[in-house]
Design an enzyme around this catalytic site. Structure first.
Site, PDB file in Angstrom:
ATOM      1  N   HIS A 141       0.962  -1.043   0.019  1.00  0.00           N
ATOM      2  CA  HIS A 141      -0.089   0.013  -0.050  1.00  0.00           C
ATOM      3  C   HIS A 141       1.020   1.187  -0.198  1.00  0.00           C
ATOM      4  O   HIS A 141       1.957   1.292   0.235  1.00  0.00           O
ATOM      5  CB  HIS A 141      -0.933   0.033   1.406  1.00  0.00           C
ATOM      6  CG  HIS A 141      -2.064  -1.054   1.013  1.00  0.00           C
ATOM      7  ND1 HIS A 141      -1.962  -2.332   1.396  1.00  0.00           N
ATOM      8  CD2 HIS A 141      -3.425  -0.848   0.623  1.00  0.00           C
ATOM      9  CE1 HIS A 141      -3.161  -2.871   1.337  1.00  0.00           C
ATOM     10  NE2 HIS A 141      -4.033  -1.897   0.719  1.00  0.00           N
ATOM     11  N   LYS A 145      -0.756   4.945   4.386  1.00  0.00           N
ATOM     12  CA  LYS A 145      -1.506   4.042   5.176  1.00  0.00           C
ATOM     13  C   LYS A 145      -1.267   3.821   6.639  1.00  0.00           C
ATOM     14  O   LYS A 145       0.025   3.735   6.789  1.00  0.00           O
ATOM     15  CB  LYS A 145      -1.639   2.638   4.330  1.00  0.00           C
ATOM     16  CG  LYS A 145      -2.650   1.518   4.948  1.00  0.00           C
ATOM     17  CD  LYS A 145      -2.905   0.616   4.119  1.00  0.00           C
ATOM     18  CE  LYS A 145      -3.859  -0.501   4.515  1.00  0.00           C
ATOM     19  NZ  LYS A 145      -5.246   0.119   4.913  1.00  0.00           N
TER      20      LYS A 145
END
Length: 250
Positions: A141, A145
């Site tokens: 990600h 995040k």
């Protein structure tokens, strides 16, 4: 027309949901809740205590810390919920399940139709391959995040465990161990960098062969589309806990 409230309205996915509603004659954004107001063409309130009208469905892409306010508002107004935030504690998940006895709640770690299909494929793969193959999960990600591993990685691990009689333990970090990999383990590995939207690989590693099931999201549009589909689904329910399997009949 379905009237929705977007919790996390000023976030990346919240904005995508609002954009898609502009081209959907069946769904209207009634209002939003967010600490920030980016100048949307609908009211955005700082918290649920300021919301003056009740929507048909709350669509939430915000933060686990807002859960209590969301559920209290939803129960008070008998409003259905689509909860797509990740990083909930076990206690919070238990509260979601308990509240689903009062109002309809759609709860999932990933709104992508493809990821939910991947979960079904993972279950099928394990049921065929069984204990002859080790299972490892790699998730990637963007560098903003907050939670690791991702909710989707845990969702995929849980999918394997659901057809393995919950025999697997999850291993998030092996650097401090000097021992062979045990059979009752699923390794989950997190990568954070750049603007990666979301990539998940489920690796089945056996003797002399490896099978990898993968999903890549190139845009947050896929999460917005899934959320609106979930909102249309949950609005027709009276009570209960649902997920994308119920929508896709998986």
């Amino acid at each position: 027309m379905l009237k929705i409230l977007i919790s996390g309205a000023s976030g990346h996915v919240g904005k995508k949901i609002a954009e898609q509603c502009k081209n959907n004659e069946n769904i209207e954004v009634l209002c939003g809740v967010d600490r920030f107001n980016y100048g949307a063409d609908f009211p955005i309130y700082a918290n649920f205590g300021e919301v003056e009208t009740a929507p048909d469905v709350i669509v939430d892409f915000s933060n686990p810390s807002l859960l209590d306010g969301i559920l209290e508002f939803a129960v008070k107004n008998k409003t259905a919920c689509v909860l797509a935030t990740t990083g909930y504690s076990n206690e919070q998940i238990a509260k979601i399940k308990k509240t689903a006895e009062i109002i309809p709640i759609f709860f999932t770690a990933n709104m992508s139709l493809g990821v939910n299909l991947l979960c079904s494929l993972v279950k099928k793969a394990y049921s065929v391959l069984g204990d002859d193959f080790d299972v490892e999960i790699i998730e990637k990600h963007h560098n903003q995040k907050l939670d690791a591993p991702s909710g989707t990685a845990l969702m995929l691990a849980n999918a394997v465990n659901s057809v393995a009689n919950d025999k697997f333990n999850y291993e998030y970090d092996r650097h401090s161990k000097r021992e062979k990999r045990p059979k009752n383990e699923i390794g989950i590995h997190s990568v954070r960098g750049g603007t990666i939207v979301g990539e998940h690989d489920v690796i089945f590693a056996g003797n002399d062969e490896v099978i990898t099931l993968s999903h890549t999201a190139f845009s947050k549009e896929v999460f917005a589309m899934g959320a609106l589909r979930a909102a249309s689904f949950i609005a027709k329910k009276d009570v209960g806990l649902f997920d994308m399997n119920d929508v896709l009949n998986l």
